[in-house]
Design a protein around this motif. Sequence first.
Motif, PDB file in Angstrom:
ATOM      1  N   LEU A   1      -3.825   7.774   7.887  1.00  0.00           N
ATOM      2  CA  LEU A   1      -4.418   8.939   7.219  1.00  0.00           C
ATOM      3  C   LEU A   1      -5.091   9.861   8.235  1.00  0.00           C
ATOM      4  O   LEU A   1      -4.928  11.092   8.181  1.00  0.00           O
ATOM      5  N   ARG A   2      -5.845   9.294   9.170  1.00  0.00           N
ATOM      6  CA  ARG A   2      -6.495  10.122  10.206  1.00  0.00           C
ATOM      7  C   ARG A   2      -5.453  10.831  11.062  1.00  0.00           C
ATOM      8  O   ARG A   2      -5.605  12.015  11.403  1.00  0.00           O
TER       9      ARG A   2
ATOM     10  N   LEU B   1      -5.641  10.073  -2.274  1.00  0.00           N
ATOM     11  CA  LEU B   1      -7.002  10.050  -1.737  1.00  0.00           C
ATOM     12  C   LEU B   1      -7.937   9.288  -2.663  1.00  0.00           C
ATOM     13  O   LEU B   1      -8.830   8.558  -2.203  1.00  0.00           O
TER      14      LEU B   1
ATOM     15  N   GLU C   1     -10.227   1.878  -2.989  1.00  0.00           N
ATOM     16  CA  GLU C   1     -10.026   0.675  -2.168  1.00  0.00           C
ATOM     17  C   GLU C   1     -11.195   0.465  -1.224  1.00  0.00           C
ATOM     18  O   GLU C   1     -11.652  -0.680  -1.021  1.00  0.00           O
ATOM     19  N   GLN C   2     -11.733   1.546  -0.653  1.00  0.00           N
ATOM     20  CA  GLN C   2     -12.906   1.433   0.214  1.00  0.00           C
ATOM     21  C   GLN C   2     -14.113   0.940  -0.576  1.00  0.00           C
ATOM     22  O   GLN C   2     -14.879   0.086  -0.089  1.00  0.00           O
TER      23      GLN C   2
ATOM     24  N   TYR D   1       0.830  -1.204   0.000  1.00  0.00           N
ATOM     25  CA  TYR D   1       0.000   0.000   0.000  1.00  0.00           C
ATOM     26  C   TYR D   1       0.867   1.258   0.000  1.00  0.00           C
ATOM     27  O   TYR D   1       0.605   2.222  -0.733  1.00  0.00           O
TER      28      TYR D   1
ATOM     29  N   LEU E   1      -5.885   3.629   6.924  1.00  0.00           N
ATOM     30  CA  LEU E   1      -6.853   4.652   7.315  1.00  0.00           C
ATOM     31  C   LEU E   1      -6.478   5.289   8.654  1.00  0.00           C
ATOM     32  O   LEU E   1      -6.688   6.492   8.863  1.00  0.00           O
TER      33      LEU E   1
ATOM     34  N   PHE F   1      -5.562  -2.367   5.652  1.00  0.00           N
ATOM     35  CA  PHE F   1      -6.057  -1.121   5.058  1.00  0.00           C
ATOM     36  C   PHE F   1      -6.859  -0.304   6.068  1.00  0.00           C
ATOM     37  O   PHE F   1      -6.639   0.908   6.220  1.00  0.00           O
ATOM     38  N   GLU F   2      -7.789  -0.968   6.764  1.00  0.00           N
ATOM     39  CA  GLU F   2      -8.677  -0.224   7.667  1.00  0.00           C
ATOM     40  C   GLU F   2      -7.975   0.225   8.939  1.00  0.00           C
ATOM     41  O   GLU F   2      -8.232   1.330   9.440  1.00  0.00           O
ATOM     42  N   GLN F   3      -7.092  -0.612   9.474  1.00  0.00           N
ATOM     43  CA  GLN F   3      -6.435  -0.252  10.737  1.00  0.00           C
ATOM     44  C   GLN F   3      -5.198   0.614  10.527  1.00  0.00           C
ATOM     45  O   GLN F   3      -5.031   1.632  11.216  1.00  0.00           O
TER      46      GLN F   3
ATOM     47  N   ILE G   1      -7.345   5.561  -2.115  1.00  0.00           N
ATOM     48  CA  ILE G   1      -7.954   5.103  -0.869  1.00  0.00           C
ATOM     49  C   ILE G   1      -9.466   4.970  -1.032  1.00  0.00           C
ATOM     50  O   ILE G   1     -10.081   3.998  -0.560  1.00  0.00           O
ATOM     51  N   GLU G   2     -10.073   5.921  -1.723  1.00  0.00           N
ATOM     52  CA  GLU G   2     -11.519   5.860  -1.945  1.00  0.00           C
ATOM     53  C   GLU G   2     -11.894   4.650  -2.791  1.00  0.00           C
ATOM     54  O   GLU G   2     -12.882   3.951  -2.488  1.00  0.00           O
TER      55      GLU G   2
END
Length: 419
Positions: free
Chosen positions: A275-276, A216, A222-223, A203, A272, A267-269, A219-220
């Motif tokens: 990114l936060r 961005l 991938e979501q 990633y 993202l 990806f989520e943990q 990432i969108e």
Amino acid sequence: QSVDTCMGLALPVNVWQYLLLLFLMKWLLFFLFALILLLFSLVIRSPVLICAGIIGIVGVEYVAYTLISSTSSLSFFKYVNLVYFTFQPEFYRTYLNVDFFSVPVNLFTLFFVVCVVLMACLIAGNMLLFCRGKNKASKGAALFASRRKKRHVQVHLTSHELYKALIANKVLFLLLAFLGFQLYGATQAKSMLTTDDLYYKSYVQVLKGPVTEASLSFIEKEQEKFTHIDEQTRELGEQFQSGSLSQSKYEEELIRLSAQTKSRKVFEQDILGQLRYMEEYKETQGRELWFVDDFGFRQLTAEQSVGTDQYNAFLLVLMLIVGLSATFSSEYSSSMARLITTCPKGRGATVTYKLCISFLIVLFVFLTVYLPELINIVRLYGMDGLDAPVQSMQHLQQFPLAVSIRGYLVLLYVTRLLA
């Protein structure tokens, strides 16, 4: 054989018997090394040549083990080898035959035969040399001594202080042995990347650098991909429940979809979450952070490897204690301090040269401790992202200076060297 790593062992022994056998074999090997050292001590008077001879034997054995192929006609010398017996754990856990004049001989049996024969020869040779008074200087030592007498006498203070620090205090041999130990350890290092680390690395290869519209957008997408997979999974469940989809087809499709979601947790943990963190840091601190592959950097900054960092510090302190403790104490223990202080350069100049030589020893030990680790990090994990802000690594978010990862590593190693 109940232990996974010893499944290939052919001997009918239990765990306690195996441990006892392992201890016995290690003792035989080191006793054999001691007998070889004793033989050199009886034949050669020069400590320099004794150390050189031992290092030469170990070096030849290591070269033979490293360069000779297991399928070569010389493979006997690869396996019947002190280095192989000492440092290769598979010798104690597997069954292996070697070609001994076209006859297959079990390596375990050959090990004990070689040890017993060599020990008997070395013990007899040592006793014979000692009883006959053969502990005279060898031809090599005599030649070395004659050349030393003929060469030009060095009178510069640097030469004398270097000789005392490295040769008289035996620090040179200690440093060379330590260098060999570190180099051997460096060659055994292996990658510790898990499957999740590899997903994160893939990633970051796409997202590396500051946040952009392209990152961005990735990432969108991938979501959306994971959301679409969730919808497909629900539809498959409904079709299976309604009977329009067979169980085998249902399971096949589930396996196909689950293979596409293996990286979802990372990806989520991690992605993202990073990114936060980057967005929050930019809002509070006004500085833009980067996506960076920081696995190697986290090891260098002791985020994941505090034990390794403490071990390196212990090695460094131990080597400095052993290497520098005799720098000034040897002058007092030999009463040379009284004579040296009466000479024109016996005070300030001598102390200055000693301190300079001590700093060179410190620098050598420091590089020997930390440089192999740095090289292994570069070799195994890479060093992409050195120009990223150091706060891009979350465990360093409180670091007060606005420096890059490169600048932080320079500060870290300079601080360690000064300390």
